[in-house]
Structure formats: C-alpha cells, structure tokens
Design a protein around this motif. Structure first.
Motif, PDB file in Angstrom:
ATOM      1  N   UNK A  27       0.785  -1.227   0.000  1.00  0.00           N
ATOM      2  CA  UNK A  27       0.000   0.000   0.000  1.00  0.00           C
ATOM      3  C   UNK A  27       0.815   1.275   0.000  1.00  0.00           C
ATOM      4  N   UNK A  28       2.129   1.195   0.209  1.00  0.00           N
ATOM      5  CA  UNK A  28       2.965   2.395   0.184  1.00  0.00           C
ATOM      6  C   UNK A  28       3.043   2.952  -1.232  1.00  0.00           C
ATOM      7  N   UNK A  29       3.161   4.276  -1.338  1.00  0.00           N
ATOM      8  CA  UNK A  29       3.320   4.964  -2.624  1.00  0.00           C
ATOM      9  C   UNK A  29       4.620   5.745  -2.565  1.00  0.00           C
ATOM     10  N   UNK A  30       5.468   5.560  -3.549  1.00  0.00           N
ATOM     11  CA  UNK A  30       6.772   6.219  -3.570  1.00  0.00           C
ATOM     12  C   UNK A  30       6.888   6.994  -4.871  1.00  0.00           C
ATOM     13  N   UNK A  31       7.323   8.230  -4.782  1.00  0.00           N
ATOM     14  CA  UNK A  31       7.459   9.102  -5.941  1.00  0.00           C
ATOM     15  C   UNK A  31       8.867   9.682  -5.960  1.00  0.00           C
ATOM     16  N   UNK A  67      13.709  -7.190  -1.074  1.00  0.00           N
ATOM     17  CA  UNK A  67      12.705  -7.951  -0.338  1.00  0.00           C
ATOM     18  C   UNK A  67      13.351  -8.468   0.945  1.00  0.00           C
ATOM     19  N   UNK A  68      13.022  -7.832   2.070  1.00  0.00           N
ATOM     20  CA  UNK A  68      13.582  -8.260   3.351  1.00  0.00           C
ATOM     21  C   UNK A  68      12.557  -9.043   4.168  1.00  0.00           C
ATOM     22  N   UNK A  69      11.408  -9.321   3.555  1.00  0.00           N
ATOM     23  CA  UNK A  69      10.375 -10.106   4.228  1.00  0.00           C
ATOM     24  C   UNK A  69      10.419 -11.557   3.779  1.00  0.00           C
ATOM     25  N   UNK A  70       9.411 -12.316   4.190  1.00  0.00           N
ATOM     26  CA  UNK A  70       9.353 -13.737   3.828  1.00  0.00           C
ATOM     27  C   UNK A  70       8.420 -13.987   2.645  1.00  0.00           C
ATOM     28  N   UNK A  71       7.445 -13.107   2.420  1.00  0.00           N
ATOM     29  CA  UNK A  71       6.508 -13.255   1.301  1.00  0.00           C
ATOM     30  C   UNK A  71       7.081 -12.575   0.063  1.00  0.00           C
ATOM     31  N   UNK A  72       6.602 -12.959  -1.129  1.00  0.00           N
ATOM     32  CA  UNK A  72       7.033 -12.251  -2.342  1.00  0.00           C
ATOM     33  C   UNK A  72       6.690 -10.762  -2.238  1.00  0.00           C
ATOM     34  N   UNK A  73       7.580  -9.933  -2.751  1.00  0.00           N
ATOM     35  CA  UNK A  73       7.361  -8.482  -2.756  1.00  0.00           C
ATOM     36  C   UNK A  73       7.093  -8.066  -4.196  1.00  0.00           C
ATOM     37  N   UNK A  74       5.919  -7.530  -4.430  1.00  0.00           N
ATOM     38  CA  UNK A  74       5.551  -7.076  -5.777  1.00  0.00           C
ATOM     39  C   UNK A  74       5.364  -5.569  -5.743  1.00  0.00           C
ATOM     40  N   UNK A  75       5.772  -4.900  -6.834  1.00  0.00           N
ATOM     41  CA  UNK A  75       5.555  -3.457  -6.923  1.00  0.00           C
ATOM     42  C   UNK A  75       5.316  -3.083  -8.371  1.00  0.00           C
ATOM     43  N   UNK A  76       4.650  -1.976  -8.552  1.00  0.00           N
ATOM     44  CA  UNK A  76       4.352  -1.435  -9.872  1.00  0.00           C
ATOM     45  C   UNK A  76       5.206  -0.199 -10.058  1.00  0.00           C
ATOM     46  N   UNK A  77       6.008  -0.184 -11.105  1.00  0.00           N
ATOM     47  CA  UNK A  77       6.874   0.962 -11.390  1.00  0.00           C
ATOM     48  C   UNK A  77       6.472   1.560 -12.729  1.00  0.00           C
ATOM     49  N   UNK A  78       6.330   2.870 -12.777  1.00  0.00           N
ATOM     50  CA  UNK A  78       6.017   3.561 -14.020  1.00  0.00           C
ATOM     51  C   UNK A  78       7.002   4.705 -14.195  1.00  0.00           C
ATOM     52  N   UNK A  79       7.074   5.209 -15.378  1.00  0.00           N
ATOM     53  CA  UNK A  79       7.944   6.348 -15.637  1.00  0.00           C
ATOM     54  C   UNK A  79       8.132   6.527 -17.134  1.00  0.00           C
ATOM     55  N   UNK A  80       8.796   7.576 -17.464  1.00  0.00           N
ATOM     56  CA  UNK A  80       9.094   7.887 -18.858  1.00  0.00           C
ATOM     57  C   UNK A  80      10.245   6.999 -19.323  1.00  0.00           C
TER      58      UNK A  80
END
Length: 91
Positions: free
Chosen positions: A17-21, A34-47
């Motif tokens: 749920x975090x948003x990073x800009x 990924x420092x946790x035990x579950x898979x870490x997924x993220x969506x990255x966008x940009x030019x």
C-alpha cells in the motif's frame, strides 16, 4: 510483501500500500530489496527514454539503454558529474 527501499544512502522500510514518488531527474540510485518472507511485488512507471543510463553501484555496472549494453564502471571513462550533465542535457 514488505521490504526496504534503498535510495542513495538512505534505507526506508516499505510495505503493501505504500506509494513512492521520485522527482523528475532524481540522479540518486534506487532499488527495492525484499527483506520479508513473502514475495514483494511493486508497480513501477515512468518515462522510458532511449538515452537513459542506469548505474548499479552494488554490482559495479552501468547500463546504457541507447547501446542496450551493460558495462563495468571502470569501462566508463567519464565521472558521475559528467554522466549526470549528459542525462540532464537530453531531457
């Protein structure tokens, strides 16, 4: 999942749920770990630009998109300030 954002010299905990800009033209290298035990997924966008240069300090490499080539840092003869000036001139 959860993990750590490494942005330049900073490390920041991230979770679902975090948003990073990043501001446009931010020259600091960044990566997610990924420092946790579950898979870490993220969506990255940009030019996507053909002249982008991506530095990977942990690997000691630089990826040059226009050449579609990864080089060792020592293979790039210019210093970081010159690379940043080249990047900014292409914007």
């Amino acid at each position: 999942g959860e993990g750590t954002l490494r942005h330049g010299e900073r490390e920041v905990a991230v979770k679902a749920g975090d948003f990073i800009l990043y501001p446009a033209g931010d020259p600091a290298p960044h990566t997610f770990i990924n420092s946790g035990v579950a898979p870490m997924e993220y969506l990255a966008t940009g030019e996507r630009v053909a002249y982008e240069v991506c530095e990977y300090p942990e690997d000691g490499t630089v990826y040059i998109e226009a050449l579609d080539k990864t080089l060792r840092n020592e293979d790039v003869t210019t210093d970081r300030a010159e690379k940043e000036a080249w990047f900014k001139a292409g914007r």
